[in-house]
Scaffold this motif. Structure first.
Motif, PDB file in Angstrom:
ATOM      1  N   ASP A  74      58.020  53.704  32.462  1.00  0.00           N
ATOM      2  CA  ASP A  74      59.309  53.333  31.878  1.00  0.00           C
ATOM      3  C   ASP A  74      59.260  51.997  31.147  1.00  0.00           C
ATOM      4  O   ASP A  74      60.249  51.561  30.558  1.00  0.00           O
ATOM      5  N   GLY A  75      58.093  51.326  31.190  1.00  0.00           N
ATOM      6  CA  GLY A  75      57.915  50.075  30.462  1.00  0.00           C
ATOM      7  C   GLY A  75      58.611  48.880  31.063  1.00  0.00           C
ATOM      8  O   GLY A  75      58.717  47.836  30.409  1.00  0.00           O
ATOM      9  N   GLU A  76      59.054  48.991  32.331  1.00  0.00           N
ATOM     10  CA  GLU A  76      59.801  47.895  32.942  1.00  0.00           C
ATOM     11  C   GLU A  76      58.986  47.089  33.949  1.00  0.00           C
ATOM     12  O   GLU A  76      59.419  46.023  34.380  1.00  0.00           O
ATOM     13  N   GLU A  77      57.812  47.591  34.333  1.00  0.00           N
ATOM     14  CA  GLU A  77      57.022  46.894  35.344  1.00  0.00           C
ATOM     15  C   GLU A  77      55.585  46.719  34.869  1.00  0.00           C
ATOM     16  O   GLU A  77      54.993  47.631  34.299  1.00  0.00           O
ATOM     17  N   LEU A  78      55.047  45.524  35.134  1.00  0.00           N
ATOM     18  CA  LEU A  78      53.654  45.229  34.809  1.00  0.00           C
ATOM     19  C   LEU A  78      52.888  45.061  36.113  1.00  0.00           C
ATOM     20  O   LEU A  78      53.247  44.226  36.949  1.00  0.00           O
ATOM     21  N   ALA A  79      51.846  45.857  36.290  1.00  0.00           N
ATOM     22  CA  ALA A  79      51.034  45.796  37.507  1.00  0.00           C
ATOM     23  C   ALA A  79      49.714  45.096  37.201  1.00  0.00           C
ATOM     24  O   ALA A  79      49.022  45.446  36.242  1.00  0.00           O
ATOM     25  N   VAL A  80      49.385  44.104  38.031  1.00  0.00           N
ATOM     26  CA  VAL A  80      48.123  43.372  37.897  1.00  0.00           C
ATOM     27  C   VAL A  80      47.243  43.753  39.073  1.00  0.00           C
ATOM     28  O   VAL A  80      47.586  43.499  40.231  1.00  0.00           O
ATOM     29  N   VAL A  81      46.099  44.357  38.778  1.00  0.00           N
ATOM     30  CA  VAL A  81      45.181  44.810  39.818  1.00  0.00           C
ATOM     31  C   VAL A  81      43.831  44.125  39.616  1.00  0.00           C
ATOM     32  O   VAL A  81      43.278  44.144  38.516  1.00  0.00           O
ATOM     33  N   GLY A  82      43.319  43.518  40.681  1.00  0.00           N
ATOM     34  CA  GLY A  82      42.021  42.858  40.597  1.00  0.00           C
ATOM     35  C   GLY A  82      42.112  41.394  40.985  1.00  0.00           C
ATOM     36  O   GLY A  82      43.100  40.941  41.581  1.00  0.00           O
ATOM     37  N   ASP A  83      41.071  40.642  40.655  1.00  0.00           N
ATOM     38  CA  ASP A  83      41.003  39.226  41.010  1.00  0.00           C
ATOM     39  C   ASP A  83      41.860  38.381  40.076  1.00  0.00           C
ATOM     40  O   ASP A  83      42.068  38.725  38.911  1.00  0.00           O
ATOM     41  N   GLY A  93      33.912  28.590  32.379  1.00  0.00           N
ATOM     42  CA  GLY A  93      33.817  29.994  32.748  1.00  0.00           C
ATOM     43  C   GLY A  93      33.109  30.276  34.045  1.00  0.00           C
ATOM     44  O   GLY A  93      32.984  31.433  34.436  1.00  0.00           O
ATOM     45  N   LEU A  94      32.612  29.230  34.744  1.00  0.00           N
ATOM     46  CA  LEU A  94      31.946  29.469  36.015  1.00  0.00           C
ATOM     47  C   LEU A  94      32.972  29.878  37.061  1.00  0.00           C
ATOM     48  O   LEU A  94      33.978  29.212  37.256  1.00  0.00           O
ATOM     49  N   GLY A  95      32.722  30.951  37.731  1.00  0.00           N
ATOM     50  CA  GLY A  95      33.625  31.416  38.771  1.00  0.00           C
ATOM     51  C   GLY A  95      34.843  32.144  38.230  1.00  0.00           C
ATOM     52  O   GLY A  95      35.706  32.568  38.983  1.00  0.00           O
ATOM     53  N   ALA A  96      34.939  32.262  36.913  1.00  0.00           N
ATOM     54  CA  ALA A  96      36.075  32.976  36.335  1.00  0.00           C
ATOM     55  C   ALA A  96      35.728  34.457  36.230  1.00  0.00           C
ATOM     56  O   ALA A  96      34.903  34.854  35.423  1.00  0.00           O
ATOM     57  N   ASN A  97      36.339  35.239  37.048  1.00  0.00           N
ATOM     58  CA  ASN A  97      36.037  36.665  37.095  1.00  0.00           C
ATOM     59  C   ASN A  97      37.111  37.434  36.339  1.00  0.00           C
ATOM     60  O   ASN A  97      38.283  37.355  36.660  1.00  0.00           O
ATOM     61  N   SER A  98      36.699  38.157  35.307  1.00  0.00           N
ATOM     62  CA  SER A  98      37.652  38.912  34.497  1.00  0.00           C
ATOM     63  C   SER A  98      37.794  40.348  34.980  1.00  0.00           C
ATOM     64  O   SER A  98      38.177  41.232  34.227  1.00  0.00           O
ATOM     65  N   ASN A  99      37.479  40.601  36.232  1.00  0.00           N
ATOM     66  CA  ASN A  99      37.543  41.943  36.783  1.00  0.00           C
ATOM     67  C   ASN A  99      38.964  42.253  37.248  1.00  0.00           C
ATOM     68  O   ASN A  99      39.271  42.263  38.431  1.00  0.00           O
ATOM     69  N   TYR A 100      39.844  42.479  36.277  1.00  0.00           N
ATOM     70  CA  TYR A 100      41.221  42.825  36.592  1.00  0.00           C
ATOM     71  C   TYR A 100      41.761  43.739  35.492  1.00  0.00           C
ATOM     72  O   TYR A 100      41.217  43.802  34.384  1.00  0.00           O
ATOM     73  N   THR A 101      42.832  44.445  35.817  1.00  0.00           N
ATOM     74  CA  THR A 101      43.463  45.335  34.835  1.00  0.00           C
ATOM     75  C   THR A 101      44.964  45.094  34.819  1.00  0.00           C
ATOM     76  O   THR A 101      45.574  44.786  35.852  1.00  0.00           O
ATOM     77  N   LEU A 102      45.559  45.237  33.640  1.00  0.00           N
ATOM     78  CA  LEU A 102      47.001  45.118  33.464  1.00  0.00           C
ATOM     79  C   LEU A 102      47.544  46.483  33.062  1.00  0.00           C
ATOM     80  O   LEU A 102      47.106  47.059  32.061  1.00  0.00           O
ATOM     81  N   THR A 103      48.486  46.980  33.853  1.00  0.00           N
ATOM     82  CA  THR A 103      49.021  48.319  33.605  1.00  0.00           C
ATOM     83  C   THR A 103      50.540  48.265  33.523  1.00  0.00           C
ATOM     84  O   THR A 103      51.196  47.703  34.410  1.00  0.00           O
ATOM     85  N   ILE A 134      59.616  44.649  29.808  1.00  0.00           N
ATOM     86  CA  ILE A 134      59.099  44.377  31.157  1.00  0.00           C
ATOM     87  C   ILE A 134      60.038  43.413  31.875  1.00  0.00           C
ATOM     88  O   ILE A 134      60.337  42.328  31.381  1.00  0.00           O
ATOM     89  N   SER A 135      60.480  43.824  33.051  1.00  0.00           N
ATOM     90  CA  SER A 135      61.416  43.001  33.823  1.00  0.00           C
ATOM     91  C   SER A 135      60.810  42.470  35.115  1.00  0.00           C
ATOM     92  O   SER A 135      61.387  41.585  35.754  1.00  0.00           O
ATOM     93  N   SER A 136      59.654  43.001  35.520  1.00  0.00           N
ATOM     94  CA  SER A 136      59.030  42.535  36.761  1.00  0.00           C
ATOM     95  C   SER A 136      57.517  42.636  36.654  1.00  0.00           C
ATOM     96  O   SER A 136      56.980  43.459  35.904  1.00  0.00           O
ATOM     97  N   VAL A 137      56.844  41.769  37.420  1.00  0.00           N
ATOM     98  CA  VAL A 137      55.380  41.761  37.460  1.00  0.00           C
ATOM     99  C   VAL A 137      54.957  41.971  38.902  1.00  0.00           C
ATOM    100  O   VAL A 137      55.374  41.231  39.801  1.00  0.00           O
ATOM    101  N   ASN A 138      54.132  42.967  39.121  1.00  0.00           N
ATOM    102  CA  ASN A 138      53.660  43.308  40.462  1.00  0.00           C
ATOM    103  C   ASN A 138      52.212  42.856  40.602  1.00  0.00           C
ATOM    104  O   ASN A 138      51.323  43.376  39.939  1.00  0.00           O
ATOM    105  N   LEU A 139      51.983  41.862  41.470  1.00  0.00           N
ATOM    106  CA  LEU A 139      50.634  41.331  41.679  1.00  0.00           C
ATOM    107  C   LEU A 139      49.975  42.008  42.876  1.00  0.00           C
ATOM    108  O   LEU A 139      50.597  42.201  43.896  1.00  0.00           O
TER     109      LEU A 139
END
Length: 210
Positions: A177-186, A163-173, A205-210
């Motif tokens: 329409d339920g077709e896109e997953l947005a990943v925001v953060g580290d 867990g060293l250096g593992a930063n959980s500071n991110y959100t999944l949205t 979900i058909s696409s993931v936006n990083l």
């Protein structure tokens, strides 16, 4: 006959040890000691200890023990990967596996290198040829340079695992329409597994936006 000081075998009628220079006569009575305690303990030691102290012949320390380590690690990895395909293993488990392999490899390399180096030194002290021991020590030195490169990788993997250096500071949205997953953060260590789990739950979900 063995040296009282270092346990090195001494060929009669030598009066001094060729390894450490100590007299092979007991000071209190002038008699030679045929089996000093240090030598006896090494003779009775197991294979791991004998190799570590360089008591094994150089050819056995370098070639035989080296081949055994190669077989154990490389063939063992092949067997495990055959029974447990990487595609079916989670990223966390994969990181733990490779971190463990790196750590064990480094420990095994230190054991192998120290034993071979000491065996080469003993070979030279016994009056053996200089070419083969120096060549073995040169290869050990090259292996040491390679290990310097591997150590940071092992440390990084261990840090990720614990867990060293593992930063959980991110959100999944998920979009409206339920077709896109947005990943925001580290990009955290556990992120891929969480995204994969979410994709299994939300089949739209058909696409993931990083």
């Amino acid at each position: 006959m063995y040296c009282i000081n270092c346990g090195e075998e001494v060929v009669e009628p030598a009066k001094f040890c060729i390894a450490c220079g100590a007299s092979i006569y007991r000071q209190e009575d002038g008699r030679q000691r045929s089996e000093p305690a240090a030598a006896v303990s090494r003779v009775r030691a197991n294979w791991f200890v004998k190799h570590w102290y360089g008591d094994l012949p150089l050819a056995q320390s370098f070639w035989v023990n080296g081949f055994i380590l190669f077989f154990v690690f490389d063939f063992g990895e092949w067997v495990l990967e055959s029974f447990f395909p990487i595609s079916e293993i989670s990223l966390v488990t994969l990181y733990r596996w490779y971190a463990g392999v790196y750590v064990v490899r480094i420990i095994a390399f230190v054991w192998q290198s120290v034993g071979c180096w000491r065996s080469a030194q003993r070979h030279l002290k016994r009056g053996g040829s200089i070419l083969w021991p120096r060549a073995a020590q040169g290869l050990i030195f090259l292996g040491f340079l390679f290990t310097i490169v591997v150590v940071p990788v092992a440390v990084h993997l261990l840090g990720q695992v614990i867990g060293l250096g593992a930063n959980s500071n991110y959100t999944l949205t998920i979009s409206a329409d339920g077709e896109e997953l947005a990943v925001v953060g580290d990009m955290a260590f556990d992120l891929p597994d969480e995204v994969a789990e979410l994709l299994e739950q939300e089949t739209t979900i058909s696409s993931v936006n990083l």
